[in-house]
Design an enzyme around this catalytic site. Structure first.
Site, mmCIF file in Angstrom:
data_model
loop_
_atom_site.group_PDB
_atom_site.id
_atom_site.type_symbol
_atom_site.label_atom_id
_atom_site.label_comp_id
_atom_site.label_asym_id
_atom_site.label_seq_id
_atom_site.Cartn_x
_atom_site.Cartn_y
_atom_site.Cartn_z
ATOM 1 N N GLN A 247 7.215 -6.055 3.092
ATOM 2 C CA GLN A 247 6.861 -5.498 1.782
ATOM 3 C C GLN A 247 7.344 -6.406 0.653
ATOM 4 O OE1 GLN A 247 8.749 -1.657 1.925
ATOM 5 N NE2 GLN A 247 6.931 -0.600 2.681
ATOM 6 N N THR B 100 4.853 7.971 4.652
ATOM 7 C CA THR B 100 5.392 7.138 3.588
ATOM 8 C C THR B 100 4.356 7.046 2.486
ATOM 9 O OG1 THR B 100 5.740 4.789 3.008
ATOM 10 C CG2 THR B 100 4.696 5.227 5.099
ATOM 11 N N ASN B 101 4.792 7.024 1.243
ATOM 12 C CA ASN B 101 3.863 6.809 0.130
ATOM 13 C C ASN B 101 3.490 5.339 -0.003
ATOM 14 O OD1 ASN B 101 3.593 9.431 -1.786
ATOM 15 N ND2 ASN B 101 5.629 9.392 -0.889
ATOM 16 N N THR B 102 4.503 4.467 0.022
ATOM 17 C CA THR B 102 4.274 3.047 -0.252
ATOM 18 C C THR B 102 3.262 2.425 0.692
ATOM 19 O OG1 THR B 102 6.474 2.743 -1.204
ATOM 20 C CG2 THR B 102 5.380 0.778 -0.344
ATOM 21 N N CYS C 263 8.206 9.120 -3.288
ATOM 22 C CA CYS C 263 8.754 8.397 -2.139
ATOM 23 C C CYS C 263 9.290 9.474 -1.217
ATOM 24 C CB CYS C 263 9.856 7.432 -2.564
ATOM 25 S SG CYS C 263 10.677 6.628 -1.185
#
Length: 234
Positions: free
Chosen positions: A52, A83-85, A197
């Site tokens: 990331q 997970t959001n990311t 998050c």
């Protein structure tokens, strides 16, 4: 009941919460000894976080597709990316794995609109706050106005997530910092706050805020259970 396929480990702290929430939601709906049918593929988050921060999103997309394919092969009926990311690469999964994909931003947007709100503040990783894959989806697909903290505040939120929350470290001073940032978002007109998050719910809850809080971990898990039990996930 459909089998929920979970791509987890980002971080395992929040994946453990997903597991609890899935089972609580099934028990609440079915009662007695019922629990969720689920499969979990859990990654090594150190490897993911490194990619990331190196901007290696193409490789991350391939990793998530491989994880989803392993869940499909194991018998999952749907995919939940915990997970959001990593929803930055959600389209890769949706186009390469022929299973229903429960998108965390869509589930969150439906919850916000059901509450009658249109303007919300977002706390999340820097990737999620600053890039269009999340805020743009909330805006363009769902008509929401999303406020984000200042650059300095975004960095603080991001650092606390990776250096503390993802490692199970809960600090009162970090909670205080988050609440200061939330107060400023409310002053700017935020009618609610997205905990964008999946670890932030470990630190902040509805009891801490004067406006509605939308915990994406809980919202996502409950949407997955609705789909698994035969209802529309949206």
């Amino acid at each position: 009941m459909k089998t929920i396929g979970l791509i987890g480990g980002m971080s395992w702290e929040s994946s453990a919460v997903y597991y609890r929430l899935l089972n609580e939601a099934v028990k609440a709906e079915r009662g007695n000894l019922h629990s969720a049918k689920c499969l979990l593929f859990s990654v090594d988050f150190a490897e993911i976080a490194h990619l990331q921060h190196q901007g290696e999103w193409a490789e991350l997309g391939r990793e998530m597709v491989r994880a989803a394919q392993r869940l499909e092969a194991a018998g999952a009926d749907m995919i939940v990316l915990c997970t959001n990311t990593m929803h930055k690469v959600a389209e890769k999964i949706e186009t390469q794995v022929p299973l229903p994909f429960i998108h965390i931003a869509d589930a969150t947007a439906h919850s916000i609109k059901a509450a009658g709100l249109t303007r919300v503040g977002l706390l999340a990783t820097r990737f999620t706050m600053e890039e269009e894959f999340y805020t743009g989806r909330l805006r363009d697909k769902h008509g929401l106005d999303v406020l984000i903290p200042s650059a300095e505040e975004r960095e603080a939120v991001h650092e606390i997530i990776y250096t503390e929350l993802c490692q199970g470290v809960i600090r009162e001073e970090s909670k205080g910092r988050y609440l200061e940032i939330i107060r400023r978002l409310i002053e700017q007109g935020a009618e609610g706050i997205i905990l964008g998050c999946t670890e932030i719910g470990l630190l902040i809850g509805q009891q801490d805020c004067a406006v509605p809080v939308f915990d994406t971990t809980r919202i996502h898990a409950e949407a997955a259970v609705r789909y698994a039990l035969g209802d529309d996930a949206e």
